[in-house]
Each structure stands twice: as C-alpha cells, then as structure tokens.
Enzyme design. Structure first.
Site: not given
Ligand code: PAF
Length: 288
Positions: A31-33, A37, A61, A150, A187, A189
């Site tokens: 999310g937080a697109l 994305h 994670q 990433d 990002s 963030r």
């Molecule tokens: O890259 C991300 O946003 C996350 O690591 C993912 C792949 C959606 C898994 O939660």
C-alpha cells in the site's frame, strides 16, 4: 474493480479466470501507493488479460516494531488509484485473514538472502517469502511484477519460487526503478522525510550515477569508498552499507572481472528514514 478481503474468494476468482483461459498479472504491494507501484500495474496491464493487486502490510517481514507501526496506511486513497489504473481485483486482507495460524515456515533461501538486507534485517526475507508464497498460492498468477528498487528482494523471490516448485510456470518480471524528477527513487517511505531530508535525499542517486563514470578508472574498493564518502559528506545522510554485488546472485564482488552484471546497492538513513537505492554498472564494463 472488485475489492476482495477474503482469501477463499480470491482463490475462487483466480481459479475461475484461469479455467476460462485468461492470464493474470499480479502486483503484490504494502500500500501507500505511488507512481512506482502504478508503473508495475501498467506493465502488468499491457501483458495480461487481468490485473490483481494486493495491499497488505505484512507483519512477518518487519524486524523493527516501530517500522511496522509507522508504516504508512492509506487504504482509501490506494483503492482510488487502483480503480483509476484499471485494476480488476484489489485484495485487501486483514492480518488474521492472511495468517489464520502463525506461519512458522523457514525458507532455505541460501546466500542471496544472507547479504545486505538479509544481514541488516534478520528474518526479513523469510517473512517476504512467507507472504509472497501465500499470495501466489491464492491468486495463481501467470506473471508477478516487482520493482527493481528492492533489487535483492527480486532475487530472493526467484529463489523462493524455485524452492516451491515454480507455481505452475509463474514468470517473475522486474520493472525498472521509478524516480522523482530530482532522481530520488520513489518509495512509500519518502512521505516520512522532513523537508530538509527530502531536499538532501536526491544526493543518493547523484552519487550512484556519478559512481558509474568513476568506476571506469577505479577499482571496486575505490568506487565503494567514493559513494560512501560522497553520501556521508551531506549532513543528515548516513550510509548503512554500499555494496557492489553480482546482479543475478547478489553476492559481493571484489574485482570488476568477477561479474558481468555488477550492481551497487545502497541503504542510507536520511534522518531517521531508511532509504534504499541501486545502480547497474553494466555498460561499458569497468576495466579495473
Ligand atoms: O516490496 C514490498 O512491498 C513487499 O516486500 C511485498 C513484496 C509486497 C511483500 O510484502
């Protein structure tokens, strides 16, 4: 756009569409697109009959509870963006829906998961493997799309797919990093950066881009020092690591001759926000 919140409903949707011979492009997100994305979505849109996107902040994670707590959550705005982008299904589960039982699986991801992010964030990639494998099981996608910001995550996911038997020929597609006009990698963030740090953060990409030229006449070690020194010279920016690795394996490179596709991966604290970025050192091959 269908908004699905239940895993069984998602499974049934995926099974029906596959049975009807339609291809499914899948974009997993937290999310937080942003535009990054949406570029995954438009790449998926072009190559598949249908596009599904998941929006789920995956607790397994995160190894830092504060990071999990402060991770931006903007569901309504996200759904609006996905509608506008022509997405067919948005999957928005709760934590209980994704993990009715705790996931205790340990993936044997090997060396690709033990360097860089794997070293700095123990357990992070195992958590990514847990959630992404569950999502692949539910959706049954033809192709899944991941952003190259990433970089290491993509290599880890390829390894997980191999360990899990390939998910019926699923293709993992990497999509180039989307950048702001000043070069900062997009990002979720970035919204947490103070105005001062937002103004300084583009130096990360400038340093990486300059390193590609610098590398033509300097060794891996010299190039590494060049990037770290240049970023750390900006007050408020602090490099956690900069490592030049072999693209496909993510293993550290000590001499340029050790890799045909060297990639420089960096993590930088801009104030208290942890940013990552990378650059490919491909053409021309450095000569040192
Ligand atoms: O890259 C991300 O946003 C996350 O690591 C993912 C792949 C959606 C898994 O939660």
């Amino acid at each position: 756009m269908k908004v699905i919140r239940k895993a069984d409903e998602l499974r049934a949707w995926g099974a029906n569409e596959r049975a009807a011979g339609r291809t499914i492009g899948f974009v997993p997100t937290m999310g937080a697109l942003h535009e990054g994305h949406l570029s995954l979505v438009s790449t998926a849109r072009r190559a598949n009959d249908l596009v599904a996107v998941s929006v789920f902040v995956n607790p397994t994670q995160f190894n830092n509870p504060d990071d999990l707590r402060t991770y931006p959550r903007t569901e309504e705005a996200d759904l609006e963006k996905l509608r506008a982008a022509g997405v067919d299904v948005a999957f928005v589960p709760t934590v209980e829906e994704m993990y009715p039982e705790p996931d205790t699986r340990q993936f044997d991801l090997g060396p690709v998961a033990s360097v860089m992010e794997g070293k700095m964030r123990p357990g992070h990639f195992n958590g990514v493997a847990q959630v992404v494998s569950r999502l692949f099981d539910m959706v049954g996608p033809t192709r899944a799309y991941f952003g190259e910001k990433d970089f290491q995550q993509i290599a880890v996911i390829r390894k997980m797919v191999e360990l899990e038997g390939g998910f019926n020929g699923l293709e993992i597609v990497d999509v180039p990093i989307k950048r702001e006009a000043d070069g900062l990698a997009m990002s979720s963030r970035n919204v947490r950066l103070t105005p001062e740090m937002r103004a300084k953060a583009p130096e990360i990409h400038r340093a990486l881009a300059a390193a590609v030229d610098y590398a033509r006449n300097h060794s891996v070690e010299q190039t590494t020092a060049y990037v770290v020194d240049r970023i750390n010279a900006i007050e408020g920016l602090e490099t956690e690591y900069f490592q030049i690795v072999d693209g496909p394996t993510c293993l550290p490179v000590n001499e340029w001759s050790e890799s045909r596709q060297p990639v420089g991966c960096v993590t930088v604290y801009a104030g208290d926000v942890r940013l990552i970025d990378n650059i490919k050192f491909t053409t021309p091959t450095p000569q040192c």
